[in-house]
Design a protein around this motif. Structure first.
Motif, short mmCIF file in Angstrom:
data_model
loop_
_atom_site.label_atom_id
_atom_site.label_comp_id
_atom_site.label_asym_id
_atom_site.label_seq_id
_atom_site.Cartn_x
_atom_site.Cartn_y
_atom_site.Cartn_z
N GLU A 1 0.78 -0.96 0.00
CA GLU A 1 0.05 -0.04 -0.06
C GLU A 1 0.87 1.23 -0.01
O GLU A 1 1.82 1.40 0.71
CB GLU A 1 -0.93 0.02 1.10
N ARG B 1 1.37 5.47 -1.95
CA ARG B 1 1.12 6.68 -2.41
C ARG B 1 1.88 7.26 -3.69
O ARG B 1 3.03 6.98 -3.57
CB ARG B 1 1.15 7.86 -1.47
N ARG B 2 1.25 7.89 -4.64
CA ARG B 2 2.06 8.84 -5.62
C ARG B 2 1.35 10.01 -5.44
O ARG B 2 0.28 10.30 -5.84
CB ARG B 2 1.52 8.20 -6.95
N ALA C 1 -2.40 10.32 -4.34
CA ALA C 1 -2.99 9.23 -4.79
C ALA C 1 -2.71 7.89 -4.06
O ALA C 1 -1.32 7.71 -3.90
CB ALA C 1 -2.94 9.01 -6.16
N ARG C 2 -3.98 7.30 -3.46
CA ARG C 2 -3.21 6.04 -2.84
C ARG C 2 -3.24 5.13 -3.83
O ARG C 2 -4.18 4.84 -4.69
CB ARG C 2 -4.46 5.73 -1.75
N ILE C 3 -2.26 4.24 -3.85
CA ILE C 3 -1.90 2.99 -4.76
C ILE C 3 -1.83 1.60 -4.29
O ILE C 3 -0.81 1.85 -3.33
CB ILE C 3 -0.63 3.70 -5.78
N ARG D 1 -4.07 -1.42 -7.98
CA ARG D 1 -5.54 -0.74 -7.59
C ARG D 1 -5.08 0.98 -7.56
O ARG D 1 -4.09 1.43 -7.00
CB ARG D 1 -5.79 -1.09 -6.24
N ASN D 2 -6.12 1.38 -8.48
CA ASN D 2 -6.16 2.83 -8.67
C ASN D 2 -5.07 3.28 -9.63
O ASN D 2 -4.36 4.07 -9.87
CB ASN D 2 -5.86 3.74 -7.40
N GLY D 3 -5.06 2.24 -10.58
CA GLY D 3 -3.82 2.26 -11.55
C GLY D 3 -3.89 3.67 -12.66
O GLY D 3 -3.02 3.85 -13.13
N LYS D 4 -5.15 3.98 -12.70
CA LYS D 4 -5.60 5.25 -13.59
C LYS D 4 -4.59 6.51 -12.95
O LYS D 4 -4.61 7.12 -14.04
CB LYS D 4 -7.12 5.13 -13.68
N ARG D 5 -4.33 6.34 -12.01
CA ARG D 5 -3.58 7.57 -11.30
C ARG D 5 -2.05 7.24 -11.66
O ARG D 5 -1.55 8.41 -11.22
CB ARG D 5 -3.87 7.63 -10.09
#
Length: 342
Positions: free
Chosen positions: A68, A70-71, A74-76, A94-98
Motif C-alpha cells: 500500500e 502513495r503517488r 493518490a493512494r496506490i 489498484r487505482n492504476g489510472k492515477r
C-alpha cells in the motif's frame, strides 16, 4: 464451454476465514469414480491411498507481496504477480489510472518503486531501486496477500504469516499459497511414510492471477496468466519410476497438477521442466501426468472448478460440492479438502 455451467450457490458461512487446528484435522471429502461420496478428515489420508503411491507437493514460499503506497496524494495498491528480473515485478495495481510511466510509488519503510510500463491487462511493471534484494524490501513493507474473499472480511494479521505457508515452503516467489498442502503436518507425513506412500516436490510460483474471476462467457475466450515453474530431472525420473512400478501420482493442489501436466508428453512421460506455463484445463482435457488430486473447494465459475470438473466430470463435482455445502465443509484457501480419484 459456457462459463455459467460451472456456477453454483455458496452460502457465505461456508467460507473459511481461519484454517483448521491442527491442520490435519480439516475435513476431507473422498470422491472416487463410480463410488459413493465418503466423509473423512485429512488425518485419514494414509488409509485412503495405497502403498507405492506418491504425493507431489509445491515447495513455493509465499512472499508478502501486497503493498500500500502513495503517488503524491493518490493512494496506490499493488499486488506483485510475477518476477520479471532481480529488481522488476509485474503487479496488479489498484487505482492504476492515477499512474503514468516514470511515476514513483512510495510504499513507506524506505521502500519505493518506479512504474515503468503498463501491460495490456492493466497490470504494471514495477522497478524497485536500491541494492537490497526485493524480498528484503517486501518483508519490511509488504503484507501477506490473502485472497479477496478473506481480506474483504477481516484484516491480515501476524498469524497469517505462518498460517498461509505450507510446511514445504522453501523457494520464495509465490503471491498465493498452494493451499491444498496447508493441511499437512510432520505427524501426517510420518504416517504416510509408514504406510509406504512417498512424496516429491516441485516448484510453481503461484501468481495473483489465481484470484481473478473468469469474465468471459465462454472458456475459449479466457486467457490464463503465466506462472513460472521447475521440475528437476531427478524428480521427473522418480515419478516416472513410480508409475512404471504400478504406483499412482497424486498431485497435492492444482498448482502441482498444472505443472506436472505441462511437463508430460502424450506417452504419459514426465520430463524435466523450467519456464512459464499458462495451461488451462477444462472438461475434455486428457490427463497425462496425474492419477489423482488432493485439493480444496474452489470458487464458482473459477478455472480451478473447471479443472476438477475436467478430472472427475462436471456432474460428479456438482454433486460433490452440493454434498460439501450441505455437510458444512469450509471452502477456499483456509477451508477443507477433497481427494479426487477418477
Amino acid at each position: 464451454m459456457r462459463v455459467d455451467l460451472f456456477d453454483f450457490d455458496l452460502p457465505p458461512e461456508n467460507i473459511a476465514l481461519r484454517p483448521a487446528r491442527p491442520r490435519d484435522a480439516a475435513k476431507l471429502l473422498h470422491v472416487a469414480g463410480g463410488a459413493p461420496l465418503t466423509d473423512h478428515i485429512v488425518r485419514d489420508l494414509p488409509t485412503l491411498l495405497r502403498a507405492g503411491d506418491v504425493l507431489v507437493f509445491n515447495d513455493t514460499r509465499v512472499i508478502p507481496a501486497q503493498l500500500e503506497g502513495r503517488r503524491g496524494e493518490a493512494r496506490i495498491g499493488a499486488t506483485l504477480h510475477k518476477r520479471l528480473d532481480l529488481r522488476r515485478w509485474q503487479a496488479f495495481i489498484r487505482n492504476g489510472k492515477r499512474l503514468k510511466d516514470g511515476d514513483t510509488i512510495d510504499f513507506g519503510a524506505e521502500v519505493s518503486a518506479t512504474a515503468e510500463a503498463r501491460h495490456e491487462d492493466g497490470s504494471w511493471t514495477l522497478f524497485f531501486p536500491g541494492e537490497e534484494p526485493v524480498e528484503v524490501l517486501l518483508e519490511r513493507a509488504g503484507r501477506m496477500p490473502l485472497p479477496p474473499y478473506i481480506a474483504g472480511k477481516r484484516e491480515t494479521d501476524a498469524q497469517d504469516r505462518s498460517d498461509y505457508q505450507t510446511m514445504f515452503a522453501q523457494k520464495d516467489g509465490a503471491v498465493a499459497a498452494p493451499t491444498a498442502a496447508l493441511h499437512f503436518t510432520p505427524e501426517l507425513m510420518a504416517a504416510l511414510a509408514q504406510a509406504g506412500i512417498a512424496h516429491e516436490t516441485l516448484t510453481l510460483h503461484v501468481g495473483a492471477g489465481t484470484f481473478l474471476p473468469v469474465k468471459a462467457d465462454d472458456t475459449a475466450d479466457h486467457q490464463m496468466h503465466a506462472e513460472w515453474g521447475r521440475i528437476e530431472p531427478e524428480t521427473a525420473a522418480r515419478l516416472n519410476a513410480v508409475r512404471a512400478a504400478g504406483g499412482r501420482i497424486i498431485a497435492v493442489g492444482t498448482t502441482s497438477l498444472r505443472l506436472l501436466e505441462s511437463a508430460a508428453d502424450e506417452a504419459r512421460v514426465i520430463h524435466p521442466f523450467e519456464g512459464d506455463t499458462a495451461i488451462f484445463i477444462t472438461p475434455g482435457y486428457t490427463f497425462k501426468a496425474i492419477d489423482g488430486l488432493m485439493t480444496n473447494f474452489h470458487l464458482p465459475k473459477s478455472t480451478l472448478f473447471m479443472l476438477v470438473s475436467a478430472l472427475m466430470g462436471l456432474d460428479t463435482m456438482q454433486a460433490a460440492y452440493a454434498h460439501a455445502i450441505a455437510g458444512g465443509y469450509r471452502f477456499y484457501s483456509y477451508g477443507d479438502s477433497s481427494l479426487l480419484l477418477p
